[in-house]
Design a protein around this motif. Structure first.
Motif, PDB file in Angstrom:
ATOM      1  N   CYS A  33       0.867  -1.175   0.000  1.00  0.00           N
ATOM      2  CA  CYS A  33       0.000   0.000   0.000  1.00  0.00           C
ATOM      3  C   CYS A  33       0.908   1.231   0.000  1.00  0.00           C
ATOM      4  O   CYS A  33       2.133   1.113   0.109  1.00  0.00           O
ATOM      5  N   GLU A  34       0.317   2.396  -0.138  1.00  0.00           N
ATOM      6  CA  GLU A  34       1.134   3.603  -0.242  1.00  0.00           C
ATOM      7  C   GLU A  34       1.997   3.818   0.993  1.00  0.00           C
ATOM      8  O   GLU A  34       3.137   4.263   0.899  1.00  0.00           O
ATOM      9  N   ARG A  35       1.463   3.510   2.174  1.00  0.00           N
ATOM     10  CA  ARG A  35       2.220   3.767   3.396  1.00  0.00           C
ATOM     11  C   ARG A  35       3.255   2.694   3.686  1.00  0.00           C
ATOM     12  O   ARG A  35       4.299   2.978   4.278  1.00  0.00           O
ATOM     13  N   TYR A  36       2.945   1.467   3.321  1.00  0.00           N
ATOM     14  CA  TYR A  36       3.844   0.354   3.660  1.00  0.00           C
ATOM     15  C   TYR A  36       4.078  -0.509   2.426  1.00  0.00           C
ATOM     16  O   TYR A  36       3.170  -1.182   1.952  1.00  0.00           O
ATOM     17  N   PRO A  37       5.314  -0.500   1.913  1.00  0.00           N
ATOM     18  CA  PRO A  37       5.616  -1.219   0.668  1.00  0.00           C
ATOM     19  C   PRO A  37       5.460  -2.730   0.752  1.00  0.00           C
ATOM     20  O   PRO A  37       5.242  -3.374  -0.259  1.00  0.00           O
ATOM     21  N   VAL A  38       5.612  -3.298   1.935  1.00  0.00           N
ATOM     22  CA  VAL A  38       5.554  -4.754   2.071  1.00  0.00           C
ATOM     23  C   VAL A  38       4.373  -5.122   2.959  1.00  0.00           C
ATOM     24  O   VAL A  38       4.446  -5.045   4.187  1.00  0.00           O
ATOM     25  N   GLN A  39       3.274  -5.508   2.346  1.00  0.00           N
ATOM     26  CA  GLN A  39       2.084  -5.927   3.079  1.00  0.00           C
ATOM     27  C   GLN A  39       1.896  -7.440   3.043  1.00  0.00           C
ATOM     28  O   GLN A  39       1.269  -8.003   3.933  1.00  0.00           O
ATOM     29  N   ALA A  40       2.417  -8.088   2.032  1.00  0.00           N
ATOM     30  CA  ALA A  40       2.395  -9.550   1.961  1.00  0.00           C
ATOM     31  C   ALA A  40       3.566  -9.990   1.092  1.00  0.00           C
ATOM     32  O   ALA A  40       3.900  -9.329   0.107  1.00  0.00           O
ATOM     33  N   PHE A  41       4.184 -11.109   1.473  1.00  0.00           N
ATOM     34  CA  PHE A  41       5.330 -11.613   0.713  1.00  0.00           C
ATOM     35  C   PHE A  41       5.427 -13.120   0.865  1.00  0.00           C
ATOM     36  O   PHE A  41       4.815 -13.717   1.760  1.00  0.00           O
ATOM     37  N   ARG A  42       6.187 -13.722  -0.023  1.00  0.00           N
ATOM     38  CA  ARG A  42       6.456 -15.156   0.069  1.00  0.00           C
ATOM     39  C   ARG A  42       7.963 -15.377   0.049  1.00  0.00           C
ATOM     40  O   ARG A  42       8.678 -14.747  -0.733  1.00  0.00           O
ATOM     41  N   VAL A  43       8.434 -16.271   0.907  1.00  0.00           N
ATOM     42  CA  VAL A  43       9.841 -16.678   0.935  1.00  0.00           C
ATOM     43  C   VAL A  43       9.911 -18.125   0.465  1.00  0.00           C
ATOM     44  O   VAL A  43       9.261 -18.998   1.043  1.00  0.00           O
ATOM     45  N   GLY A  44      10.694 -18.384  -0.582  1.00  0.00           N
ATOM     46  CA  GLY A  44      10.768 -19.738  -1.091  1.00  0.00           C
ATOM     47  C   GLY A  44       9.428 -20.167  -1.671  1.00  0.00           C
ATOM     48  O   GLY A  44       8.659 -19.366  -2.194  1.00  0.00           O
ATOM     49  N   GLY A  45       9.142 -21.455  -1.557  1.00  0.00           N
ATOM     50  CA  GLY A  45       7.917 -21.966  -2.152  1.00  0.00           C
ATOM     51  C   GLY A  45       6.774 -22.191  -1.203  1.00  0.00           C
ATOM     52  O   GLY A  45       5.666 -22.533  -1.631  1.00  0.00           O
ATOM     53  N   ALA A  46       6.992 -21.988   0.123  1.00  0.00           N
ATOM     54  CA  ALA A  46       5.931 -22.383   1.051  1.00  0.00           C
ATOM     55  C   ALA A  46       5.895 -21.569   2.335  1.00  0.00           C
ATOM     56  O   ALA A  46       5.382 -22.039   3.344  1.00  0.00           O
ATOM     57  N   ALA A  47       6.407 -20.344   2.331  1.00  0.00           N
ATOM     58  CA  ALA A  47       6.376 -19.510   3.545  1.00  0.00           C
ATOM     59  C   ALA A  47       5.830 -18.133   3.176  1.00  0.00           C
ATOM     60  O   ALA A  47       6.408 -17.445   2.332  1.00  0.00           O
ATOM     61  N   TRP A  48       4.739 -17.730   3.826  1.00  0.00           N
ATOM     62  CA  TRP A  48       4.074 -16.470   3.530  1.00  0.00           C
ATOM     63  C   TRP A  48       4.011 -15.578   4.764  1.00  0.00           C
ATOM     64  O   TRP A  48       3.751 -16.061   5.879  1.00  0.00           O
ATOM     65  N   GLY A  49       4.237 -14.303   4.561  1.00  0.00           N
ATOM     66  CA  GLY A  49       4.046 -13.300   5.601  1.00  0.00           C
ATOM     67  C   GLY A  49       2.968 -12.327   5.161  1.00  0.00           C
ATOM     68  O   GLY A  49       2.995 -11.832   4.028  1.00  0.00           O
ATOM     69  N   VAL A  50       2.013 -12.058   6.040  1.00  0.00           N
ATOM     70  CA  VAL A  50       0.906 -11.151   5.730  1.00  0.00           C
ATOM     71  C   VAL A  50       0.826 -10.119   6.849  1.00  0.00           C
ATOM     72  O   VAL A  50       0.520 -10.466   7.998  1.00  0.00           O
ATOM     73  N   GLN A  51       1.115  -8.860   6.522  1.00  0.00           N
ATOM     74  CA  GLN A  51       1.115  -7.799   7.529  1.00  0.00           C
ATOM     75  C   GLN A  51      -0.289  -7.487   8.021  1.00  0.00           C
ATOM     76  O   GLN A  51      -0.515  -7.232   9.210  1.00  0.00           O
ATOM     77  N   PHE A  52      -1.265  -7.471   7.146  1.00  0.00           N
ATOM     78  CA  PHE A  52      -2.640  -7.144   7.530  1.00  0.00           C
ATOM     79  C   PHE A  52      -3.343  -8.382   8.086  1.00  0.00           C
ATOM     80  O   PHE A  52      -2.826  -9.507   8.002  1.00  0.00           O
ATOM     81  N   HIS A  53      -4.539  -8.178   8.614  1.00  0.00           N
ATOM     82  CA  HIS A  53      -5.253  -9.265   9.295  1.00  0.00           C
ATOM     83  C   HIS A  53      -6.288  -9.880   8.364  1.00  0.00           C
ATOM     84  O   HIS A  53      -7.497  -9.712   8.528  1.00  0.00           O
ATOM     85  N   LEU A  54      -5.784 -10.660   7.410  1.00  0.00           N
ATOM     86  CA  LEU A  54      -6.661 -11.344   6.480  1.00  0.00           C
ATOM     87  C   LEU A  54      -7.507 -12.395   7.193  1.00  0.00           C
ATOM     88  O   LEU A  54      -8.585 -12.769   6.718  1.00  0.00           O
ATOM     89  N   GLU A  55      -7.037 -12.883   8.335  1.00  0.00           N
ATOM     90  CA  GLU A  55      -7.755 -13.926   9.073  1.00  0.00           C
ATOM     91  C   GLU A  55      -8.992 -13.422   9.800  1.00  0.00           C
ATOM     92  O   GLU A  55      -9.760 -14.209  10.369  1.00  0.00           O
ATOM     93  N   ALA A  56      -9.217 -12.096   9.783  1.00  0.00           N
ATOM     94  CA  ALA A  56     -10.277 -11.510  10.603  1.00  0.00           C
ATOM     95  C   ALA A  56     -11.664 -11.954  10.153  1.00  0.00           C
ATOM     96  O   ALA A  56     -11.972 -12.006   8.964  1.00  0.00           O
ATOM     97  N   ASP A  57     -12.485 -12.280  11.133  1.00  0.00           N
ATOM     98  CA  ASP A  57     -13.923 -12.463  10.934  1.00  0.00           C
ATOM     99  C   ASP A  57     -14.636 -11.573  11.941  1.00  0.00           C
ATOM    100  O   ASP A  57     -13.983 -10.751  12.613  1.00  0.00           O
ATOM    101  N   ALA A  58     -15.950 -11.689  12.050  1.00  0.00           N
ATOM    102  CA  ALA A  58     -16.689 -10.797  12.943  1.00  0.00           C
ATOM    103  C   ALA A  58     -16.225 -10.954  14.387  1.00  0.00           C
ATOM    104  O   ALA A  58     -16.109  -9.966  15.132  1.00  0.00           O
ATOM    105  N   THR A  59     -15.948 -12.169  14.806  1.00  0.00           N
ATOM    106  CA  THR A  59     -15.476 -12.407  16.167  1.00  0.00           C
ATOM    107  C   THR A  59     -14.136 -11.736  16.406  1.00  0.00           C
ATOM    108  O   THR A  59     -13.895 -11.129  17.460  1.00  0.00           O
ATOM    109  N   ALA A  60     -13.243 -11.823  15.407  1.00  0.00           N
ATOM    110  CA  ALA A  60     -11.924 -11.216  15.546  1.00  0.00           C
ATOM    111  C   ALA A  60     -12.012  -9.705  15.658  1.00  0.00           C
ATOM    112  O   ALA A  60     -11.336  -9.096  16.505  1.00  0.00           O
ATOM    113  N   VAL A  61     -12.823  -9.072  14.830  1.00  0.00           N
ATOM    114  CA  VAL A  61     -12.934  -7.611  14.869  1.00  0.00           C
ATOM    115  C   VAL A  61     -13.436  -7.154  16.235  1.00  0.00           C
ATOM    116  O   VAL A  61     -12.891  -6.215  16.835  1.00  0.00           O
TER     117      VAL A  61
END
Length: 503
Positions: free
Chosen positions: A199-227
């Motif tokens: 995004c404009e403020r943060y260049p790295v919001q999601a990335f992958r290292v190698g073939g099977a490791a992912w980093g996600v800065q934002f909370h994609l896992e959020a559901d109503a309970t999480a919020v």
């Protein structure tokens, strides 16, 4: 153990990630470091590693007593190619473990890596003194990341880059996606990482290292309970985003299809790789000392390879080659004009083989591959050597069929172990099992039903050896249907082989 989830605070659980894992039938064990659970020292039994978010800083130990243990676990997972998913703080820890840098949002960008065409490269080489972001501007080296205090909380947009369209998880996620942000810190992409979202403020919001490791800065896992849980746990931060709760139903409804797609794919990847992951987590930490532990076995390997009957100019494989102990003898068998390949699913073992000078044009090529899904054409090899592998595979008959596929008619298969079956069973404190795939009553029909004819079977105290020859395809079909008489009787090899799996 299944999937290990490291949870830093009570209210930042796996939410939609956990639901996807459960739907895939994957067991989950949660390490609640906030409640004092110790971080495991190793990855035995771990099919995937999920590291959740929290208010601690990935770049300092103050207030984060488990930071070093978590980094060690992440580095071990990366080395063994265990699937990894890091969320928020977990993404920052993954970045650090892989050679990137985490830092406070709004601070100067460390000179660490540039991102060119979605891939991080060391030293800003591809983009001079900057960090190029997919769909965004470059941030000058040493400059502050826009955003004042660094806090990014509430609903906001991220943009996926071109690399996301080719990613195993993020393919199909739209270029613009509104997600839940809740962080103050950020990170640089590790060298070699693929940046998937920004995004404009943060260049790295999601990335992958190698073939099977992912980093996600934002909370994609959020559901109503999480919020609701986040808002209750961090009321001062929630107050800075007044639309957080009112907008949640609409935002989550739009986000849910892509959220569930990403995590469903991660769960499917974990399940599909479970057997290979178990092998890699077992052998990776042992690779450095493997050769020294079993150096005395070398002469027995040489003698066994000689029984394969290779001729100059032929092509030979060592399946599950480990540190490559058999490779020099295989090379001697096929001569300078032949070809030798060592195949193993564990990268650390292949690196150990290279350190032992068993790789290269003069000895062998090394292939990182699954030994039951070989990247070779039909009939492309003349001899296969394998030591201590068949009885550890989940489906031995399927493995034998695959090995027959790549072997030319008349080619040979040599199954070997530097200890006999009885000696190994005694060493492990158990009796010989009648279901052992290497027992002759099981092995012979399994081979005959898979395209092989057993020619030699020796189960001595000091070694195990079985030699089989690849038979013509028409004969294989006849054996499977019971039309060929073997040893004076009618062989129903398919049924015999099918009854011995599960080694």
């Amino acid at each position: 153990m299944g999937v290990l989830v490291v949870q830093h605070v009570r209210d930042e659980g796996p939410y939609a990630i956990g639901e996807a894992l459960a739907a895939a039938g994957l067991p989950v064990q949660v390490c609640r470091v906030w409640a004092g659970d110790p971080v495991p020292e190793g990855l035995a039994g771990v099919e995937a590693l999920v590291v959740m978010g929290g208010p601690a800083a990935a770049y300092r130990d103050d207030g984060f007593p488990t930071r070093r243990a978590e980094l060690a676990l992440l580095r071990a997972a990366l080395a063994a190619e265990v699937p990894v998913l890091g969320v928020c703080l977990g993404a920052q820890l993954l970045a650090v473990a892989a050679g990137g840098t985490a830092f406070a949002g709004g601070a100067a960008v460390p000179r660490c890596a540039a991102v060119a065409d979605g891939t991080a490269v060391p030293g800003g080489a591809a983009v001079a003194d900057g960090v190029a972001v997919p769909g965004g501007a470059a941030v000058a080296d040493g400059a502050a990341v826009p955003g004042g205090s660094g806090a990014q909380i509430g609903w906001g947009e991220v943009r996926t880059g071109p690399a996301a369209a080719r990613d195993p998880l993020f393919s199909g996620v739209p270029e613009r996606l509104r997600v839940l942000h809740w962080h103050r810190d950020t990170m640089t992409a590790p060298p070699g990482a693929v940046v998937l979202a920004s995004c404009e403020r943060y260049p790295v919001q999601a990335f992958r290292v190698g073939g099977a490791a992912w980093g996600v800065q934002f909370h994609l896992e959020a559901d109503a309970t999480a919020v609701a849980a986040f808002a209750a746990a961090f009321p001062a931060e929630a107050a800075t985003a007044p639309e957080l709760l009112p907008a949640a139903p609409a935002e989550l409804a739009a986000l849910a299809p892509y959220r569930d797609q990403v995590f469903g794919r991660f769960a499917a990847l974990v399940a599909a790789r479970a057997e290979r992951t178990a092998t890699r987590t077992f052998f990776t930490p042992k690779a450095a000392s493997w050769e020294a532990r079993f150096a005395a076995d070398g002469p027995r390997y040489d003698q066994a390879v000689a029984r394969l009957g290779l001729r100059p100019g032929q092509t030979a494989l060592d399946l599950g080659c480990g540190t490559g102990r058999a490779l020099p003898a295989l090379r001697a068998g096929v001569g300078e004009k032949g070809a030798v390949f060592g195949v193993d699913v564990t990268a650390a073992m292949l690196r150990a083989a290279a350190r032992e000078a068993r790789a290269g044009a003069g000895v062998a090529g090394l292939l990182l591959a699954d030994c039951v899904r070989l990247p070779l054409g039909p009939g492309s090899v003349d001899g296969i050597f394998t030591a201590g592998l068949l009885d550890h595979l989940p489906d031995p008959p399927a493995a034998l069929r695959e090995w027959a596929r790549v072997t030319a008619p008349g080619g040979a298969l040599l199954l070997f172990h530097p200890s006999g079956r009885a000696e190994r069973a005694a060493r492990h404190g158990r009796p010989l099992s009648p279901d052992d795939p290497l027992g002759e009553p099981n092995l012979r029909p399994m081979l005959e039903g898979s395209g092989w004819r057993l020619e030699c079977y020796e189960d001595a105290t000091a070694y195990f050896l079985a030699r089989a020859v690849r038979v013509e395809a028409v004969r294989v079909e006849a054996v499977r249907t019971g039309a060929v008489r073997v040893g004076g009787g009618t062989s129903g090899g398919g049924a015999g082989g099918g009854g011995t799996g599960g080694g």
